[in-house]
Design an enzyme around this catalytic site. Structure first.
Site, PDB file in Angstrom:
ATOM      1  N   LYS A 127      35.570  27.151  87.296  1.00  0.00           N
ATOM      2  CA  LYS A 127      37.117  26.712  87.997  1.00  0.00           C
ATOM      3  C   LYS A 127      38.212  27.757  87.441  1.00  0.00           C
ATOM      4  CE  LYS A 127      38.002  22.690  85.611  1.00  0.00           C
ATOM      5  NZ  LYS A 127      37.702  21.383  85.347  1.00  0.00           N
TER       6      LYS A 127
ATOM      7  N   TYR B  35      67.024  35.894  70.858  1.00  0.00           N
ATOM      8  CA  TYR B  35      67.987  34.988  71.352  1.00  0.00           C
ATOM      9  C   TYR B  35      68.414  33.677  70.857  1.00  0.00           C
ATOM     10  CZ  TYR B  35      67.153  37.926  75.523  1.00  0.00           C
ATOM     11  OH  TYR B  35      67.451  38.966  76.463  1.00  0.00           O
TER      12      TYR B  35
HETATM   13  C1  LIG Z   1      36.847  21.029  84.442  1.00  0.00           C
HETATM   14  C2  LIG Z   1      35.730  20.117  84.439  1.00  0.00           C
HETATM   15  C3  LIG Z   1      34.692  20.153  83.666  1.00  0.00           C
HETATM   16  C4  LIG Z   1      34.822  20.790  82.247  1.00  0.00           C
HETATM   17  O1  LIG Z   1      35.643  20.339  81.489  1.00  0.00           O
HETATM   18  P1  LIG Z   1      35.899  21.035  79.973  1.00  0.00           P
HETATM   19  O2  LIG Z   1      36.710  19.895  79.308  1.00  0.00           O
HETATM   20  O3  LIG Z   1      36.477  22.315  80.183  1.00  0.00           O
HETATM   21  O4  LIG Z   1      34.475  21.205  79.294  1.00  0.00           O
HETATM   22  C5  LIG Z   1      33.488  19.293  83.728  1.00  0.00           C
HETATM   23  N1  LIG Z   1      33.467  18.357  84.761  1.00  0.00           N
HETATM   24  C6  LIG Z   1      34.365  18.477  85.672  1.00  0.00           C
HETATM   25  C7  LIG Z   1      34.180  17.515  86.818  1.00  0.00           C
HETATM   26  C8  LIG Z   1      35.535  19.027  85.572  1.00  0.00           C
HETATM   27  O5  LIG Z   1      36.409  19.111  86.393  1.00  0.00           O
END
Ligand SMILES: *Cc1c(COP(=O)(O)O)cnc(C)c1O
Length: 366
Positions: free
Chosen positions: A35, A257
């Site tokens: 994702k 800054y």
């Molecule tokens: C993002 C996600 C994962 C992966 O999580 P990580 O902490 O990056 O391993 C697994 N299951 C779902 C439903 C997710 O949304």
């Protein structure tokens, strides 16, 4: 010449981390979670290293289409399922498996005309309180789904809230197992933290499918308790740039800054072509680690939009053109885990890798 900043995506490191996920979850199939454009790595580049996965899990149909165009014919899972009834047409057309986490998604499926038998993952809210049916409502959702002609298989799924911490998965596991004890179907529970900390020793937690994300990208889900060396993971993204100027400071001179850093004595600093407009966190304070020519030094002063300043006092040979590793793999085998930058900046590796800005060119390397 373009600004010297770039991000490198390391194919072999991705493949190594995938092997590590398999090692921690023996016999389980692996959904590589890609994702958010593969956690900022870009799906086409990450795919090269992760093509050995059993399936890919993501949120957007557009990202699923990218994978199909790359030639991936295996399973793809939509982790949030369909957002409206029309998404089911894309699922049928592209052969996408999808999560079902609320009642309307079952209604849409019941009205969907398809010849492709759908694979669905029925999600339980076992305590995270984001998506899913409560344990009490789970069985009737399962019965409804299983009765639909549109549905081929129903797998069982939940997501952990604290797999990275001391409370672990116990409470959520108890709710999940109690409510699913006599239901058939594959099970999928583990994110990276649960895969690394629980999957190997607890077959019940491991299930038939694990869903690692962050560990594939070479960050530790339970940093700073454990770093990537502990889990034998390799950085998959390097953010690197070069020094474009140096300054010699006398005691009392301020840097950047707000003049937040004041030299305690004579110093030499380097100015690096990387700032918050590249995705480097503005919240990174003086002392945040950075590599110059593969050697560890520290940030001094505030991060600005296009530049950061680093301490070169102990590196007289570094100067304009020296290579700076903001995170990832440096020259000569040096490494700077993304977690080591995220921690002082008050965030997590996830956020940094997702935030690399569009103006930074991204390249694949072995
Ligand atoms: C993002 C996600 C994962 C992966 O999580 P990580 O902490 O990056 O391993 C697994 N299951 C779902 C439903 C997710 O949304």
């Amino acid at each position: 010449m373009p600004r010297p900043i770039e991000a490198l995506i390391h194919t072999e490191a991705l493949a190594h981390n995938l092997v590590q996920a398999r090692r921690m979850a023996p016999d389980a199939k692996v959904w590589a979670v890609v994702k958010a454009d593969a956690y900022g790595h870009r799906i086409p580049l990450a795919f090269e290293g992760l093509r050995g996965a059993d399936g890919f899990a993501l949120l957007d149909i557009a990202e699923a289409e990218v994978l199909r165009r790359l030639g991936w014919r295996g399973p793809i899972l939509l982790l949030e399922g369909c957002f409206d009834a029309r998404d089911l047409e894309a699922c049928s057309r592209l052969g996408l498996w999808h999560v079902v986490h609320h009642e309307a998604q079952i209604d849409w499926l019941a009205q969907h005309k398809t010849t492709w038998p759908h694979h669905v993952f029925l999600k339980m809210n076992s305590g995270l309180n984001r998506l899913g049916f409560t344990p009490a409502a789970y069985r009737s959702a399962w019965l409804r789904l299983s009765g639909l002609t549109q549905v081929d298989t129903v797998s069982l799924m939940t997501h952990f809230a604290e797999a990275d911490g001391p409370r672990g998965v116990t409470a959520q596991m108890a709710r999940f197992t109690a409510a699913t004890a006599d239901l058939p179907g594959d099970r999928s529970l583990c994110n990276s933290a649960a895969t690394l900390r629980h999957a190997a020793g607890e077959p019940e937690v491991r299930g038939e499918w694990v869903r690692p994300g962050i560990m594939l990208y070479g960050a530790s889900p339970d940093h700073p308790t454990h770093d990537i060396t502990h889990w034998d993971l390799q950085p998959t993204m390097t953010l690197r740039s070069r020094i474009i100027a140096t300054q010699t400071l006398a005691e009392g001179d301020a840097v950047g800054y707000g003049g937040t850093f004041v030299a305690p004595g004579p110093m030499r600093i380097g100015v690096v072509a990387c700032g918050y407009a590249d995705g480097y966190p503005r919240s990174a304070p003086t002392g945040t680690p950075v590599l110059v020519d593969g050697r560890r030094t520290r940030l001094v002063g505030r991060v600005s939009m296009d530049m950061v300043t680093v301490d070169l006092t102990d590196q007289p040979n570094a100067g304009v053109g020296s290579e700076v590793t903001l995170w990832g793999q440096g020259p000569g085998g040096a490494q700077l885990g993304i977690d080591e930058v995220a921690l002082p900046a008050g965030t997590v590796g996830y956020e940094l890798m997702c935030a690399v800005a569009p103006r930074v060119p991204v390249r694949q390397t072995p």
